[in-house]
Write a protein that holds these residues in place. Structure first.
Motif, short mmCIF file in Angstrom:
data_model
loop_
_atom_site.label_atom_id
_atom_site.label_comp_id
_atom_site.label_asym_id
_atom_site.label_seq_id
_atom_site.Cartn_x
_atom_site.Cartn_y
_atom_site.Cartn_z
N THR A 76 0.82 -1.21 0.00
CA THR A 76 0.00 0.00 0.00
C THR A 76 0.86 1.25 0.00
O THR A 76 1.93 1.30 0.60
N THR A 77 0.37 2.27 -0.69
CA THR A 77 0.98 3.60 -0.67
C THR A 77 -0.07 4.66 -0.33
O THR A 77 0.18 5.85 -0.45
N ARG A 78 -1.22 4.21 0.07
CA ARG A 78 -2.35 5.12 0.30
C ARG A 78 -2.07 6.09 1.44
O ARG A 78 -1.43 5.75 2.43
N GLU A 79 -2.56 7.30 1.29
CA GLU A 79 -2.41 8.32 2.33
C GLU A 79 -3.00 7.81 3.65
O GLU A 79 -4.08 7.25 3.68
N GLY A 80 -2.24 8.00 4.73
CA GLY A 80 -2.71 7.56 6.03
C GLY A 80 -2.68 6.05 6.20
O GLY A 80 -3.37 5.51 7.07
N ARG A 81 -1.85 5.38 5.42
CA ARG A 81 -1.83 3.91 5.43
C ARG A 81 -1.51 3.35 6.81
O ARG A 81 -0.69 3.90 7.55
N LEU A 82 -2.17 2.22 7.10
CA LEU A 82 -1.95 1.51 8.34
C LEU A 82 -1.03 0.30 8.14
O LEU A 82 -0.67 -0.37 9.10
N GLY A 83 -0.66 0.07 6.91
CA GLY A 83 0.13 -1.11 6.60
C GLY A 83 1.50 -1.13 7.25
O GLY A 83 2.06 -2.20 7.49
N GLU A 84 2.04 0.06 7.53
CA GLU A 84 3.35 0.10 8.19
C GLU A 84 3.28 -0.57 9.56
O GLU A 84 4.25 -1.20 9.99
N ARG A 85 2.16 -0.46 10.23
CA ARG A 85 2.01 -1.10 11.54
C ARG A 85 2.07 -2.62 11.39
O ARG A 85 2.77 -3.31 12.15
N ALA A 86 1.34 -3.12 10.39
CA ALA A 86 1.33 -4.56 10.15
C ALA A 86 2.70 -5.06 9.75
O ALA A 86 3.17 -6.10 10.21
N ALA A 87 3.37 -4.29 8.88
CA ALA A 87 4.70 -4.70 8.41
C ALA A 87 5.72 -4.72 9.55
O ALA A 87 6.49 -5.68 9.70
N LYS A 88 5.73 -3.68 10.36
CA LYS A 88 6.66 -3.65 11.49
C LYS A 88 6.43 -4.82 12.43
O LYS A 88 7.39 -5.42 12.95
N PHE A 89 5.17 -5.14 12.65
CA PHE A 89 4.83 -6.25 13.55
C PHE A 89 5.35 -7.58 13.00
O PHE A 89 6.02 -8.33 13.70
N ILE A 90 5.06 -7.88 11.73
CA ILE A 90 5.45 -9.18 11.19
C ILE A 90 6.95 -9.26 10.99
O ILE A 90 7.55 -10.35 11.15
N LEU A 91 7.60 -8.17 10.64
CA LEU A 91 9.05 -8.17 10.52
C LEU A 91 9.71 -8.54 11.84
O LEU A 91 10.66 -9.33 11.89
N GLU A 92 9.20 -7.97 12.92
CA GLU A 92 9.75 -8.28 14.24
C GLU A 92 9.50 -9.74 14.61
O GLU A 92 10.36 -10.40 15.19
N GLN A 93 8.32 -10.24 14.26
CA GLN A 93 8.00 -11.65 14.56
C GLN A 93 8.93 -12.60 13.80
O GLN A 93 9.38 -13.61 14.34
N ILE A 94 9.23 -12.27 12.55
CA ILE A 94 10.13 -13.11 11.74
C ILE A 94 11.55 -13.05 12.28
O ILE A 94 12.21 -14.09 12.45
N LYS A 95 12.02 -11.86 12.58
CA LYS A 95 13.39 -11.70 13.09
C LYS A 95 13.57 -12.39 14.44
O LYS A 95 14.64 -12.91 14.74
N SER A 96 12.51 -12.38 15.25
CA SER A 96 12.61 -13.00 16.58
C SER A 96 12.81 -14.51 16.50
O SER A 96 13.24 -15.13 17.47
N ARG A 97 12.53 -15.09 15.34
CA ARG A 97 12.75 -16.52 15.13
C ARG A 97 14.16 -16.80 14.60
O ARG A 97 14.50 -17.94 14.33
#
Length: 206
Positions: free
Chosen positions: A13-34
């Motif tokens: 997503t590139t939409r104004e006010g996007r919430l996807g960054e929250r989801a991405a940060k969350f899953i990136l941290e979950q993957i790295k924690s493994r």
């Protein structure tokens, strides 16, 4: 212990006010924690143009843009793909399909994908996820059966991708991520093993 896997995470997503960054940060941290390695492709940062000439249209790959060549190699080297998708008009965001369509299906083949979707509404973007199943299958990276959907994401994750302290669904968000990544990891390890066997005996790669 199994050796670390290589993930590529696509944000769609590139939409104004996007919430996807929250989801991405969350899953990136979950993957790295493994203990896994992860590359993150964000269309807002990468600024790829509206698709005119994908990488596989260059007869001489050496003449292709360096950015595409570098991204493509990361996709080829990956063991698994994770797509983090919003839902635009009940469909796949154009920024996501435009980003992925710059690369040939052969770069994605023989590895699993996982679909993580979200929305500020109650359905969590699952209508786009249903279309992504077909899209990812045609790209050669068939999605695992578990879809990680986050409805009302603005209530569940804060701006840094952390479960919100005032949300009563924190435990479910983390629990669902564990289930989701367990399945992606299982298939990624199995596919990597099969690719290694295929490389040794020169059997067909799909």
């Amino acid at each position: 212990m199994n050796k670390a896997l290589k993930f590529v995470v696509f944000l769609g997503t590139t939409r104004e006010g996007r919430l996807g960054e929250r989801a991405a940060k969350f899953i990136l941290e979950q993957i790295k924690s493994r203990g896994h390695q992860v590359e993150f492709f964000d269309p807002e940062v990468l600024k790829l143009p509206m698709l005119v000439k994908p990488l596989h249209f260059y007869r001489d790959r050496s003449t292709a843009p360096a950015q595409l060549l570098e991204m493509n190699q990361k996709i080829v080297d990956a063991d698994a793909i994770v797509v983090v998708s919003a839902e635009y008009n009940h469909s796949i965001p154009p920024a996501l399909s435009n980003l992925m369509d710059h690369f040939p299906g052969s770069s994605f083949s023989s590895k699993p994908s996982g679909i993580m979707c979200y929305s500020p509404g109650q359905y969590g973007g699952v209508r786009a996820a249903m279309q992504l199943r077909a899209f990812l299958g045609e790209m050669g990276c068939i999605s695992v059966s578990n879809i990680f959907a986050i409805p009302k994401i603005h209530e569940r994750l804060d701006a840094e991708g952390k479960p919100s302290s005032d949300s009563g669904t924190n435990d479910n968000t983390v629990k669902n991520a564990v289930t989701f990544l367990d399945q992606v990891q299982w298939w990624a390890e199995a596919a990597r093993h099969q690719r290694e066997l295929s490389a040794n005996d020169n059997t067909t790669k799909f």
